[in-house]
Design a protein around this motif. Structure first.
Motif, PDB file in Angstrom:
ATOM      1  N   LYS A   1       2.138   2.571  -3.465  1.00  0.00           N
ATOM      2  CA  LYS A   1       1.004   3.090  -4.228  1.00  0.00           C
ATOM      3  C   LYS A   1       0.546   4.429  -3.673  1.00  0.00           C
ATOM      4  CE  LYS A   1      -0.565  -1.445  -5.617  1.00  0.00           C
ATOM      5  NZ  LYS A   1      -1.568  -2.480  -5.491  1.00  0.00           N
ATOM      6  N   LEU A   2       0.543   4.566  -2.362  1.00  0.00           N
ATOM      7  CA  LEU A   2       0.135   5.815  -1.721  1.00  0.00           C
ATOM      8  C   LEU A   2       1.127   6.928  -2.031  1.00  0.00           C
ATOM      9  CD1 LEU A   2      -1.868   7.210   0.171  1.00  0.00           C
ATOM     10  CD2 LEU A   2      -0.441   6.480   2.079  1.00  0.00           C
ATOM     11  N   ILE A   3       2.413   6.622  -1.978  1.00  0.00           N
ATOM     12  CA  ILE A   3       3.429   7.618  -2.292  1.00  0.00           C
ATOM     13  C   ILE A   3       3.302   8.054  -3.752  1.00  0.00           C
ATOM     14  CG2 ILE A   3       5.914   7.975  -2.578  1.00  0.00           C
ATOM     15  CD1 ILE A   3       6.285   6.230  -0.062  1.00  0.00           C
TER      16      ILE A   3
ATOM     17  N   LEU B   1       0.629   8.021  -5.617  1.00  0.00           N
ATOM     18  CA  LEU B   1      -0.582   8.828  -5.736  1.00  0.00           C
ATOM     19  C   LEU B   1      -0.354  10.245  -5.214  1.00  0.00           C
ATOM     20  CD1 LEU B   1      -3.588   8.992  -6.462  1.00  0.00           C
ATOM     21  CD2 LEU B   1      -4.085   8.209  -4.144  1.00  0.00           C
ATOM     22  N   LEU B   2       0.341  10.366  -4.090  1.00  0.00           N
ATOM     23  CA  LEU B   2       0.620  11.689  -3.525  1.00  0.00           C
ATOM     24  C   LEU B   2       1.527  12.513  -4.448  1.00  0.00           C
ATOM     25  CD1 LEU B   2       1.093  10.844   0.255  1.00  0.00           C
ATOM     26  CD2 LEU B   2      -0.843  12.001  -0.825  1.00  0.00           C
TER      27      LEU B   2
ATOM     28  N   LEU C   1       0.819  -1.203   0.000  1.00  0.00           N
ATOM     29  CA  LEU C   1       0.000   0.000   0.000  1.00  0.00           C
ATOM     30  C   LEU C   1       0.860   1.263   0.000  1.00  0.00           C
ATOM     31  CD1 LEU C   1      -2.812   1.265   0.209  1.00  0.00           C
ATOM     32  CD2 LEU C   1      -2.613   1.099   2.681  1.00  0.00           C
ATOM     33  N   LEU C   2       1.980   1.233   0.703  1.00  0.00           N
ATOM     34  CA  LEU C   2       2.804   2.431   0.843  1.00  0.00           C
ATOM     35  C   LEU C   2       3.360   2.933  -0.495  1.00  0.00           C
ATOM     36  CD1 LEU C   2       3.902   4.467   2.843  1.00  0.00           C
ATOM     37  CD2 LEU C   2       5.887   2.992   3.157  1.00  0.00           C
TER      38      LEU C   2
END
Length: 66
Positions: A18-20, A22-23, A15-16
């Motif tokens: 992908k989250l980075i 996206l940010l 998840l991390l």
């Protein structure tokens, strides 16, 4: 089994990452919307720097060969 459309790219991942990603994508989008002129200047500068690198390599190879 489905083939990966981008060789070398993992389809899984946590998840991390992908989250980075996206940010970062959101931040770039905000910069483009809020500062379009500056963003265009930054992109032009990056391409100009890339062109300078390619030109430098070409000159080096010409001198090396000739």
């Amino acid at each position: 089994m489905a083939r990966n459309s981008f060789p070398g790219m993992k389809t899984g991942g946590g998840l991390l990452p992908k989250l980075i990603g996206l940010l970062v994508l959101i931040a770039v989008g905000v910069l483009i919307v809020r500062y379009p002129g500056d963003s265009a200047g930054w992109v032009s500068g990056v391409f100009s720097g890339g062109r300078d690198v390619v030109d430098g390599i070409a000159v080096f190879l010409r001198k090396l060969i000739g």
